[in-house]
Design an enzyme around this catalytic site. Structure first.
Site, short mmCIF file in Angstrom:
data_model
loop_
_atom_site.label_atom_id
_atom_site.label_comp_id
_atom_site.label_asym_id
_atom_site.label_seq_id
_atom_site.Cartn_x
_atom_site.Cartn_y
_atom_site.Cartn_z
N LYS A 9 40.66 33.28 31.95
CA LYS A 9 39.68 33.85 32.87
C LYS A 9 38.60 32.81 33.22
O LYS A 9 38.51 31.77 32.57
CB LYS A 9 39.08 35.11 32.22
CG LYS A 9 40.14 36.22 32.01
CD LYS A 9 39.56 37.44 31.29
CE LYS A 9 40.58 38.54 31.13
NZ LYS A 9 40.05 39.72 30.40
N TYR A 49 44.32 44.55 38.24
CA TYR A 49 43.74 45.51 37.29
C TYR A 49 43.78 46.95 37.83
O TYR A 49 42.95 47.78 37.42
CB TYR A 49 42.31 45.11 36.93
CG TYR A 49 42.23 44.01 35.87
CD1 TYR A 49 42.81 44.19 34.61
CD2 TYR A 49 41.56 42.82 36.10
CE1 TYR A 49 42.73 43.21 33.63
CE2 TYR A 49 41.47 41.83 35.12
CZ TYR A 49 42.06 42.04 33.88
OH TYR A 49 41.97 41.06 32.91
N ASN A 112 35.76 37.88 27.97
CA ASN A 112 36.63 37.70 26.81
C ASN A 112 37.74 36.67 27.00
O ASN A 112 38.77 36.71 26.36
CB ASN A 112 37.15 39.04 26.30
CG ASN A 112 38.00 39.77 27.33
OD1 ASN A 112 38.21 39.26 28.43
ND2 ASN A 112 38.50 40.94 26.97
N HIS A 115 43.47 36.78 29.47
CA HIS A 115 44.27 37.99 29.69
C HIS A 115 45.70 37.75 29.22
O HIS A 115 46.24 36.66 29.42
CB HIS A 115 44.32 38.34 31.19
CG HIS A 115 45.46 39.27 31.55
ND1 HIS A 115 45.37 40.62 31.38
CD2 HIS A 115 46.71 39.02 32.00
CE1 HIS A 115 46.54 41.18 31.73
NE2 HIS A 115 47.36 40.21 32.11
N GLU A 126 53.31 41.65 36.57
CA GLU A 126 52.25 40.65 36.74
C GLU A 126 52.81 39.29 37.15
O GLU A 126 52.24 38.60 37.98
CB GLU A 126 51.41 40.56 35.46
CG GLU A 126 50.58 41.82 35.24
CD GLU A 126 49.92 41.91 33.87
OE1 GLU A 126 50.05 40.98 33.06
OE2 GLU A 126 49.25 42.94 33.62
P1 ATP Z 1 43.37 42.06 29.56
O1 ATP Z 1 44.12 43.09 30.39
O2 ATP Z 1 42.30 41.35 30.35
O3 ATP Z 1 44.29 41.16 28.82
P2 ATP Z 1 43.10 43.96 27.45
O4 ATP Z 1 44.51 44.33 27.78
O5 ATP Z 1 42.80 43.50 26.07
O6 ATP Z 1 42.56 42.83 28.42
P3 ATP Z 1 42.21 46.19 29.04
O7 ATP Z 1 41.96 47.53 28.52
O8 ATP Z 1 43.43 45.92 29.86
O9 ATP Z 1 42.14 45.17 27.81
O10 ATP Z 1 40.92 45.76 29.86
C1 ATP Z 1 40.98 44.70 30.80
C2 ATP Z 1 39.70 43.89 30.76
O11 ATP Z 1 38.63 44.72 31.19
C3 ATP Z 1 39.27 43.44 29.36
O12 ATP Z 1 39.91 42.27 28.93
C4 ATP Z 1 37.80 43.21 29.59
O13 ATP Z 1 37.56 41.94 30.21
C5 ATP Z 1 37.43 44.31 30.55
N1 ATP Z 1 36.87 45.45 29.84
C6 ATP Z 1 37.54 46.35 29.08
N2 ATP Z 1 36.71 47.26 28.57
C7 ATP Z 1 35.48 46.94 29.02
C8 ATP Z 1 34.17 47.49 28.86
N3 ATP Z 1 33.97 48.56 28.12
N4 ATP Z 1 33.14 46.87 29.49
C9 ATP Z 1 33.33 45.78 30.25
N5 ATP Z 1 34.55 45.20 30.44
C10 ATP Z 1 35.59 45.77 29.84
MG MG Z 2 45.12 44.76 29.73
#
Ligand code: ATP
Ligand code: MG
Length: 137
Positions: A9, A49, A112, A115, A126
């Site tokens: 990211k 997303y 974070n 992804h 994806e």
């Molecule tokens: P990613 O899809 O980015 O790999 P993930 O699968 O671990 O992450 P998801 O639930 O798919 O988690 O959420 C996608 C992204 O949305 C997270 O990586 C984070 O950057 C963001 N995100 C998730 N929860 C929150 C939150 N409560 N507040 C802000 N951002 C969030």
């Molecule tokens: Mg995810």
């Protein structure tokens, strides 16, 4: 062989973590099949997303992903989808174990670093979205 979609990211790119992240996947024994450095448009980030469109953080998430260039990659290997998620660590960095990428390099859920696809099916979707030109064998 199984493939997954991994994206560094914008914060990961800006903080100089590209080499560190690629190195962790390489040392594990996975194979880097495709990689590109790109800045995506809002509509593209919204598509990536789409499953999270109803979440309150969706707008901020999209702003974050389009805030700068990202590194889009396809990694191949045995169980690479699930193992890749373990290398990345928990979504919320404070729950991510030390030794994982998020455990070692992130503190905020909204920044974070990386992804990774969450299932073989989403990996296929994806990879098709991010590499419409195809990925060579
Ligand atoms: P990613 O899809 O980015 O790999 P993930 O699968 O671990 O992450 P998801 O639930 O798919 O988690 O959420 C996608 C992204 O949305 C997270 O990586 C984070 O950057 C963001 N995100 C998730 N929860 C929150 C939150 N409560 N507040 C802000 N951002 C969030
Ligand atoms: Mg995810």
């Amino acid at each position: 062989m199984e493939s997954t979609f991994i994206m560094i990211k914008p914060d990961g790119v800006q903080r100089g973590l590209i080499g560190e992240i690629i190195s962790r996947f390489e040392k594990k024994g996975f194979y880097l099949k495709a990689m590109k450095f790109i800045t995506v448009e809002r509509s593209f980030a919204e598509k990536h997303y789409a499953d999270l469109a109803t979440k309150p953080f969706f707008g901020g998430l999209v702003e974050y992903i389009i805030s700068g260039p990202v590194v889009a990659m396809v990694w191949e290997g045995k169980d690479v989808v699930a193992t890749g998620r373990r290398i990345i660590g928990a979504t919320r960095p404070w729950e991510a174990s030390p030794g994982t990428i998020r455990g070692d390099f992130a503190v905020e859920v909204g920044r974070n670093v990386i992804h990774g696809s969450d299932a073989v099916e989403s990996a296929q979707k994806e990879i098709a979205l991010w590499f419409p030109e195809g990925v060579s064998e």
